[in-house]
Design a protein around this motif. Sequence first.
Motif, short mmCIF file in Angstrom:
data_model
loop_
_atom_site.label_atom_id
_atom_site.label_comp_id
_atom_site.label_asym_id
_atom_site.label_seq_id
_atom_site.Cartn_x
_atom_site.Cartn_y
_atom_site.Cartn_z
N UNK A 143 0.83 -1.21 0.00
CA UNK A 143 0.00 0.00 0.00
C UNK A 143 0.86 1.25 0.00
N UNK A 144 1.88 1.29 0.87
CA UNK A 144 2.73 2.47 0.95
C UNK A 144 3.61 2.61 -0.30
N UNK A 145 4.01 1.50 -0.88
CA UNK A 145 4.76 1.57 -2.14
C UNK A 145 3.89 2.18 -3.23
N UNK A 146 2.63 1.77 -3.30
CA UNK A 146 1.72 2.32 -4.29
C UNK A 146 1.54 3.83 -4.10
N UNK A 147 1.60 4.29 -2.84
CA UNK A 147 1.45 5.71 -2.58
C UNK A 147 2.72 6.50 -2.88
N UNK A 148 3.86 5.80 -3.02
CA UNK A 148 5.08 6.50 -3.40
C UNK A 148 6.29 6.28 -2.52
N UNK A 580 -4.95 0.54 11.15
CA UNK A 580 -3.57 0.78 10.74
C UNK A 580 -3.48 0.76 9.21
N UNK A 581 -2.29 1.11 8.71
CA UNK A 581 -2.08 1.14 7.26
C UNK A 581 -2.11 -0.26 6.66
N UNK A 582 -1.76 -1.27 7.45
CA UNK A 582 -1.85 -2.65 6.95
C UNK A 582 -3.31 -3.02 6.69
N UNK A 583 -4.21 -2.50 7.52
CA UNK A 583 -5.63 -2.74 7.30
C UNK A 583 -6.11 -2.12 6.00
N UNK A 584 -5.67 -0.90 5.73
CA UNK A 584 -6.02 -0.28 4.45
C UNK A 584 -5.44 -1.09 3.30
N UNK A 585 -4.20 -1.57 3.47
CA UNK A 585 -3.58 -2.38 2.43
C UNK A 585 -4.33 -3.67 2.19
N UNK A 586 -4.81 -4.30 3.26
CA UNK A 586 -5.59 -5.54 3.13
C UNK A 586 -6.87 -5.29 2.34
N UNK A 587 -7.58 -4.23 2.67
CA UNK A 587 -8.79 -3.90 1.93
C UNK A 587 -8.48 -3.55 0.48
N UNK A 588 -7.39 -2.83 0.27
CA UNK A 588 -6.99 -2.40 -1.07
C UNK A 588 -6.71 -3.61 -1.96
N UNK A 589 -5.96 -4.57 -1.43
CA UNK A 589 -5.59 -5.74 -2.23
C UNK A 589 -6.76 -6.67 -2.49
#
Length: 779
Positions: A143-148, A580-589
Motif C-alpha cells: 500500500x505504501x509503495x503504491x502511494x510512493x 492501521x495502514x496494513x488494514x487499508x492495504x488488506x482492503x486495497x488488495x
Amino acid sequence: MNNSVYESKQNDVNITYPELLAPAGNKESLIGAFNAGADAVYLAGERFGARAYATNFSKEELLEAIDYAHLFHKKIYLTVNTLIKQSELLEMVDYLSPFYEAGLDGIIIQDLGVFTLIQIFFPELEIHISTQMTITSSYGAIFMKELGASRIVPARELTLEEIKIIKRKCNIEIETFIHGAMCYSYSGACLFSSMLGGRSGNRGRCAQPCRLSYQVLCPENKNISCSKETFCISMKDMCTIDMVPQMADAGIDSFKIEGRMKKPEYAAGVSAIYRKYLDFYIKGNGTGTVTKSDRKYLEQLYTRSMQHTGYYNHHNGKDMITMETPSYNGVDDVLLQEIRARYLSSTMKRTAQLFVRIKPGEAISYSLNCGMVTLEGLGETVQQAQSRPLLKEDVMKQLNKTGNTNIVFDQIELDLSPDSFISLKAINEMRRHAVHSLEEELLRHKKRNVTDTLYQTKYDEIFSDKSKEKIDNKNKSDLSNLHPKTAITVSTTEQIKRVLKFQSIHKVYVPADLILNNENQSAAYYNPIWEELKKWKGEIYIILPQIIRDLSFGMDGSDYNDKMLLLLKQEMVRGYIVKNLDGLGFLFQNQLLGAGNNKEIIADAGIYQFNELSSHILKSFVDIFTIPYELNLAELLNKGVFNMEIPIYGRIPMMVSANCIRKTTSGCDMGRRQDYYDFSNKENQLYLRDRYQTKFPVVCDCTHCINMIYNSVPLSLHSYLERLKREKPHTFRIDLTVETGEESEAVLRYLTELIDGEKSLGEPPYKNYTKGHFARGVE
C-alpha cells in the motif's frame, strides 16, 4: 582565479547490499561511523526528529555532513519521524529546502502529512517509511509503495519469514534494525509516556515507562500467584551479529543500528564489527563465525544487562525481557580509548593529483585530477625573480597544506622555472581555490537546483487560505441542523447485548475476531450474537484487527483470511474500522477499498491525523478519520474536526505489544482463544501495577498474539460535548473495552442522553476518568 572543466564523468560506487546504516547523534558519531565502515548514517536536524533530546545537527552541520558523505560515496538519511502539528507544517518546507538542494539522499518519516508535503515540494527525495508507521505486513508495504514510498522500516516484531514474504510480494527496499534497544510496544502504537507525563514517543520525547518496574496481578480463581515487582516490560537489547548471513539472505537491503542517543564510540565500534561480518558475507569468504572477542566487544558497548536476537527467529517470551534490571552494563574505558584512537581521531580524505606550472611571464597554472574529474585553473602572473627566486621545497610545503579540507594530494608534480617569483600567499590562494573547486565539482551531480519561485507557487497552492479544504462559516450555517451520530465500539458479547437495548445509537463497531471466534464453528463461523445483531435497526461496522501480519492473517495455511473476507462482504455490514495502514492495504488488495466500493471506511486514531495534510493522501480511500488522542482542543480546532469521528469515552490503548505479560509471568495459555475478549470474566483479568499502585488493565489477544495495555482510567469528554457539537463532527464514539455488562449499560445511558440533550451534565456513573490531552496536549 580562473578554472575550467574539460572532463567530468562521475559514477557513484554501487554499494553492495546490504547497506550498513549507523546512527549519528552528532558530527563526531558520523565521522566515527563512516571511518568504521558504515555505508550511510541516519541523523536529525534541530527539529522534528524522534530523539528530541539527542544533540542533533544544526543547519550548517547538516549541510556539511551531506557534502562530506557524498565526497566518499556515503549517504545521509534525515529523520523527520515524528507527528507534525498544524502550526509546524508551514515551517517544514523552509526547514527541508536547503537539505534537499544540497542532495539529501532520503528522509525517514512517520506523518502522512509530511509524506504528502515531500511528494509535492521535494519530488526527487526518497521517502523511507519509519518503523513509527507500524508496517507489519506485505499489505501495508504494498500500500505504501503504491502511494510512493521507496523504502520501509517494518516493525521490529516481524520474523525473518515475514520479511521474506514482504520482499517477495512487494519488492520494495527493506531496512531493519539489527542492533540496539528494543521497545516493548510496536513503535508508533505506544502512548504510555504521552498519557502519563505528556512526553510523547510520537514527538520524540519518550520517558521510557517500559524501563520501570511493575507488579503483575494475575487472574482470580487460578492457581497463579501475583508476580513480584519486576521489569517485566523492559526488552533486552538486540544483537544479531550471529545472524548476518540469514538476514542478508532474507532480502534485507539495509542493516540498521539503533542508538542516536548513544556516544560516538558506540556508533563506531558497533559499525566496525558488523562491517567485518557483512564483508565476510559479501565477499563470499564463508559466514565468518563470530569470535568470542568480537562478541565481548559488542557486549561492552552500552548494552543492557543481556542481549537477544529479537523477534527474527523468536515469537516472544520471558527470555526477551530484562526481568531483574534494565540498566546498562559497565563500559570498558580501555576499549573506548581504542575506538576513539582508531575511528574518531581523523576524518576521511579524498586523494587527488596536482600538477603546477610556475614560469615567469605566465599565470601560475594547475591541473587537478581526482578519479574521473580533472580541473584546470590559473592564478596570479609569475614575476621574474630579482634577487631570491622561489625554492622548490618552499612551494611544495605550501601545496601540501590542504589542512582541514577533505582532499589530500598523493602526488604533486611541480614545473618550476629557476628564475621565478610569486608570493607564497598567492600560491596558498591558488591551492585553496583549486581544492574548493574540486570539492564543488565532485559534489555537483548531487545538488538539486530549485527556484524560489517554484517553492512559492507550490506553497501558495497548498497553504493559502483560499485553497484549504476547510468548511467555511456559510457552509457550517447551512448544516446547523446536522447532529453528530452516536457510535459504540464493543469488545465483548455482553457489551453487544447492552448496546441492543438503546434505540438512539446509530452505529455499533464490532471486532471481526469477536464474531469469528466461535467455539461451535458453525458453517458461517460466526458467534451466535451475530444473529441478534442482524435484527438490529442500526448500522454494523466491522473492526479489522489491531495488528495484521502475514503469518497470522491467512498466509500460514489457515482459512482465517477467507473467513475475514466472507464477513466483510456481508450485505448487512455498513463499513469497516481500520486500525492501521496494513488494514487499508488488506482492503486495497482485496478490492474493498477505493472506487466501486460501497462500504464506508473509517480510519481509527492510530492512522494519525495531526495536520490538515494528513488526510490528503488517503482521501481516495478513507471516508471518515478519527481525531488523534495527543492534540489538545485548541490544536484540534486549528486543524479542524468537521466531519471527523471523536472518541468521547473509553480506555486509551497505551501499548500494543507482540510480547505477552501472561506468558512472561505465568506461561502461555492458548486455551483462552475463544473468550479472551470477555474481560468481565474474572479469570481473564490481568493488570500491571506501577510504583504508585495504579493498575493498568492488560488484554491478551490470543488470535493475533498481542497484548493491549490500557490506561488505568477511561477518557471522558462529557464536559466538552456542547463545545464539540458546534464544530459539526461526524460521529461521537463511545469505546467499551474492559467494562462489565452493567458498567457498559450505565455508561451508555449517561452519555447517549447527554449527546441527545435529554439531560443536564451531572456526574457520570464512573468515578475516575481523564480528559486526556484535551487540556494540556503534548510538546
